[in-house]
Design a protein around this motif. Structure first.
Motif, short mmCIF file in Angstrom:
data_model
loop_
_atom_site.label_atom_id
_atom_site.label_comp_id
_atom_site.label_asym_id
_atom_site.label_seq_id
_atom_site.Cartn_x
_atom_site.Cartn_y
_atom_site.Cartn_z
N LEU A 153 0.82 -1.21 0.00
CA LEU A 153 0.00 0.00 0.00
C LEU A 153 0.85 1.25 0.00
N GLN A 154 1.97 1.22 0.71
CA GLN A 154 2.88 2.37 0.71
C GLN A 154 3.44 2.61 -0.70
N THR A 155 3.82 1.54 -1.37
CA THR A 155 4.33 1.66 -2.75
C THR A 155 3.26 2.23 -3.67
N LEU A 156 2.02 1.77 -3.49
CA LEU A 156 0.92 2.26 -4.32
C LEU A 156 0.63 3.72 -4.02
N ARG A 157 0.64 4.11 -2.75
CA ARG A 157 0.39 5.52 -2.39
C ARG A 157 1.44 6.44 -3.01
N GLU A 158 2.68 5.98 -3.05
CA GLU A 158 3.74 6.78 -3.69
C GLU A 158 3.44 6.97 -5.17
N LYS A 159 2.98 5.91 -5.80
CA LYS A 159 2.63 5.98 -7.23
C LYS A 159 1.47 6.96 -7.43
N ILE A 160 0.48 6.90 -6.55
CA ILE A 160 -0.69 7.78 -6.65
C ILE A 160 -0.28 9.23 -6.46
N PHE A 161 0.54 9.50 -5.47
CA PHE A 161 0.95 10.87 -5.18
C PHE A 161 1.78 11.46 -6.32
N ALA A 162 2.59 10.63 -6.95
CA ALA A 162 3.42 11.10 -8.06
C ALA A 162 2.58 11.49 -9.27
N HIS A 163 1.31 11.05 -9.32
CA HIS A 163 0.41 11.40 -10.42
C HIS A 163 -0.73 12.30 -9.93
N LEU A 171 9.57 15.32 -11.00
CA LEU A 171 10.73 14.65 -10.42
C LEU A 171 10.32 13.39 -9.67
N CYS A 172 9.18 13.43 -8.99
CA CYS A 172 8.69 12.23 -8.30
C CYS A 172 8.40 11.13 -9.30
N LYS A 173 7.80 11.51 -10.40
CA LYS A 173 7.35 10.53 -11.38
C LYS A 173 8.51 9.92 -12.16
N TYR A 174 9.53 10.73 -12.46
CA TYR A 174 10.60 10.28 -13.34
C TYR A 174 11.96 10.25 -12.67
N PHE A 227 23.83 13.20 -6.27
CA PHE A 227 22.62 13.00 -7.07
C PHE A 227 21.75 11.85 -6.56
N SER A 228 22.37 10.76 -6.18
CA SER A 228 21.60 9.61 -5.70
C SER A 228 20.83 9.97 -4.44
N GLU A 229 21.47 10.69 -3.53
CA GLU A 229 20.80 11.09 -2.31
C GLU A 229 19.71 12.13 -2.59
N PHE A 230 19.97 12.96 -3.57
CA PHE A 230 18.94 13.92 -3.99
C PHE A 230 17.69 13.18 -4.43
N LEU A 231 17.87 12.16 -5.26
CA LEU A 231 16.72 11.39 -5.73
C LEU A 231 16.04 10.66 -4.58
N GLU A 232 16.84 10.14 -3.67
CA GLU A 232 16.25 9.44 -2.53
C GLU A 232 15.45 10.41 -1.66
N ALA A 233 15.96 11.63 -1.53
CA ALA A 233 15.24 12.62 -0.75
C ALA A 233 13.96 13.04 -1.44
N PHE A 234 13.90 12.83 -2.75
CA PHE A 234 12.75 13.29 -3.52
C PHE A 234 11.73 12.20 -3.80
N HIS A 235 11.61 11.26 -2.90
CA HIS A 235 10.55 10.28 -3.07
C HIS A 235 9.39 10.61 -2.13
N VAL A 236 8.28 9.96 -2.40
CA VAL A 236 7.06 10.23 -1.64
C VAL A 236 7.09 9.46 -0.33
N VAL A 237 6.72 10.10 0.76
CA VAL A 237 6.72 9.43 2.06
C VAL A 237 5.39 9.70 2.77
N HIS A 238 5.06 8.82 3.69
CA HIS A 238 3.93 9.04 4.59
C HIS A 238 4.37 10.07 5.61
N LYS A 239 3.53 11.02 5.92
CA LYS A 239 3.92 12.11 6.81
C LYS A 239 4.43 11.61 8.16
N ARG A 240 3.84 10.53 8.65
CA ARG A 240 4.26 10.00 9.95
C ARG A 240 5.62 9.30 9.87
N ASP A 241 6.04 8.95 8.64
CA ASP A 241 7.32 8.26 8.48
C ASP A 241 8.46 9.21 8.14
#
Length: 635
Positions: free
Chosen positions: A430-440, A520-523, A584-598
């Motif tokens: 579900l977390q993976t799916l929520r990230e996909k949803i938020f990116a769109h 950036l989230c999407k790609y 750059f790798s850490e930049f991309l990692e920082a730019f992923h979608v997260v749950h606010k509580r996480d």
């Protein structure tokens, strides 16, 4: 007499009470049984849709990769410099120049301080055992020996045909393994349970040795070593992940570059050429065809045996389906989906008994389709999440009757009950799916609005499900998932914006152009691939100018607008030490979608981006080098 009567009355009263107790116990047992069955059923539903989520997103990513393959190939050809060996650039279009790399290992000295295996060629079983012990202890094989091993492997593979013909006698069985995807402990467990490859213990490894897992390089080294020791008894089919462009996206390229630093690109260049020489299929006793993906209605084994090996697609990407016919594999973006009629025609044409393939995640590690004529074997356990699936391999005797052996390598699975394992998998999916949803988010909001004519912020469940599928195209049971993804009012309407309420970008981006953030989230993975191609020194650091250049190339290809000022503002916002360079790798990692509580605290995130990484746990000693640290198995 009264005593007897009284006694009988007491007995009757006792009997009544016992009977009542028995009835209550039976009713309680029935209720418990119903509750247990109901709970198990709900857990099974959760498990199934969780695995469906993982697989649908995986296939969607592969489809995106296939659509961008020509662009990435263009990038590789544009930025690689195949004539400059010292520059160690890579290009997929220059495999004919690999000869210039075959002596590179001679230029690399092995220092006296190196404590790992020291290989001597031709390899012996003692060398293979040394590799197993070293990898069990978390050691790396020195780049000198890696390159020499790849050169020898290339030489052996070039002598092999596109289709290996294997004969199994009554004195031995043959073992067929599916996808391993960098899971070294799975390979250790297979060897521990089944025995090491030898003249009496032949193996077929059916592709997808690399990507996703953390030890793809070690798996390749072990398989190549046994191939050199037993060239007639170890057979390696190519998978769709034995491909340089795929490796850029799914982790193998980064693994090699991180482990071998300055020699990483030379190793990747040679590996790219070695992959192109891997055979495409194996036929056992002229009756069993083994390919990685599958077949199509145009598969011609005679033609396939004469074809250039790097010009194949269907047999690496195809999947079976229940319906007759053969249609393009739109879910993956490559190959086809072939029905039982296609299988029957091919088997009849070549007088074959069955088709063994891999390529697809299977919860039990294997699956029989098309009336048992098609067997899928998948050897990577815990593929999506700890406890998500078993791995399996096949033992075939001379009668060609398949015997399936299942197993599961795990540190935690044995410590969790069924409910805990299922909920862990569900949360991750579900977390993976929520990230996909938020990116769109923007596209989904527009789709929801089409059903919300009165601008109430609410639509029906069926309209919500239709909007989700129209944008994400994941073929998921959206009506079932709605409960987990969005709020529903007492009147049965979905508050569609609640899909995004508890999600945010890991990096604070309030002042950055919103469209750029979402893009950036999407790609983000595609941008990483482009940068890895351009980052010739593999420093992992880029300047603001370099990032702007990377973004321009990608945005021009996709037709995405973003202002340079916004891109610069974004880069500056994550340059914590203000040295005008970005990891750059850490930049991309920082730019992923997260749950606010996480979301991590700012100071912890700053430490992470500054390069504070924990080391991976080392392996422990065991009775055998190939025995995994923790395992459960079924045979």
């Amino acid at each position: 007499m009264e005593y007897i009567v009284t006694d009988m009355g007491c007995n009757a009263s006792i009997d009544d009470r016992e009977e009542n107790k028995s009835e209550k116990a039976i009713k309680a047992a029935v209720l418990i049984q119903k509750w247990f069955r109901s709970t198990r059923a709900r857990l099974e539903i959760s498990r199934r849709y969780s695995l469906t989520i993982f697989q649908s997103i995986e296939y969607a990513d592969e489809q995106d990769q296939a659509q961008l393959a020509s662009f990435f190939t263009f990038m590789l050809e544009r930025y690689a410099n195949p004539d400059a060996v010292a520059d160690t650039s890579i290009s997929p279009s220059v495999s004919h120049e690999a000869d210039s790399y075959l002596t590179e290992y001679e230029k690399i000295e092995v220092p006296d301080s190196y404590c790992g295996p020291r290989l001597s060629f031709p390899l012996t079983l003692a060398d293979a055992n040394a590799l197993l012990h070293a990898f069990k202890d978390g050691q790396l094989l020195h780049a000198h020996y890696v390159l020499q091993l790849l050169c020898e492997t290339r030489r052996v593979l070039k002598e092999k045909p596109n289709i290996n013909l294997v004969t199994v006698s009554y004195s031995k069985e043959i073992t067929v393994c599916g996808d391993l995807h960098g899971n070294l402990d799975d390979l250790f467990l297979i060897f521990y349970k089944n025995g090491l490859p030898s003249e009496k213990k032949p193996y077929v490894f059916n592709g997808d040795f690399v990507d996703r897992g953390q030890n793809s390089m070690e798996i390749l080294i072990i398989l190549f070593a046994f191939l050199l020791i037993y060239p007639n008894d170890v057979h390696l089919n190519r998978g769709n992940h034995e491909d340089y462009v795929i490796n850029l996206r799914y982790g193998f390229s980064n693994e090699v570059l991180n482990k071998y630093k300055v020699y990483g690109k030379v190793i990747l260049y040679l590996l790219q050429d070695v992959f192109s020489w891997l055979p495409l299929a194996t036929i056992i006793n002229k009756k069993v065809l083994i390919v990685h993906g599958g077949i199509s209605d145009t598969t011609d084994l005679d033609f396939l045996n004469l074809l250039d090996r790097n010009k194949v697609l269907d047999i690496l990407w195809s999947d079976p389906r229940k319906q007759n016919g053969c249609v393009p594999n739109k879910r993956r973006g490559g190959g086809c989906c072939f029905g039982p009629d296609t299988t029957a025609r091919l088997l009849e044409r070549y007088n074959l008994k069955m088709l063994i393939r891999s390529h697809e995640f299977k919860r039990e590690g294997y699956e029989l389709t098309h009336g048992g004529k098609v067997i899928t074997i998948f050897s990577a356990s815990n593929y999506y999440e700890e406890g998500s699936n078993r791995g399996a391999y096949i033992r075939l005797n001379p009668d060609l009757i398949p015997h399936f052996v299942q197993y599961q390598v795990s540190e935690c699975t044995n410590k969790q009950n069924h409910w805990e394992r299922t909920k862990t998998i569900e949360r991750s999916a579900l977390q993976t799916l929520r990230e996909k949803i938020f990116a769109h988010r923007s596209t989904l909001t527009e789709a929801f609005a089409k059903y919300d004519c009165n601008n109430t912020g609410k639509i029906s469940v069926s309209d919500w499900a239709a909007a989700m599928e129209s944008v994400l195209c994941l073929e998921l049971p959206w009506r079932t998932l709605q409960f987990h993804l969005a709020k529903i009012d007492p009147d049965g309407k979905v508050d569609y914006m609640s899909c995004f309420h508890n999600m945010e970008i890991a990096q604070s981006t309030e002042e950055v152009q919103p469209a750029l953030v979402e893009t950036l989230c999407k790609y983000r993975k595609d941008l990483e691939i482009i940068f890895n191609i351009m980052d010739e020194d593999q420093s992992g650091l880029i300047s603001f100018d370099e990032f702007r250049k990377t973004w321009r190339i990608f945005s021009s290809h996709l037709g995405i607008d973003a202002y340079d000022a916004s891109v610069d503002k974004l880069a500056q916002s994550i340059d914590y030490n203000k040295d005008d360079y970005i990891d750059f790798s850490e930049f991309l990692e920082a730019f992923h979608v997260v749950h606010k509580r996480d979301k991590k605290p700012t100071n912890e995130k700053a430490e992470l981006l500054a390069g504070c990484h924990g080391s991976s746990p080392s392996c422990h000693e065991s009775q055998a080098a190939w025995e995994p640290n923790f395992h459960t198995e079924n045979q």
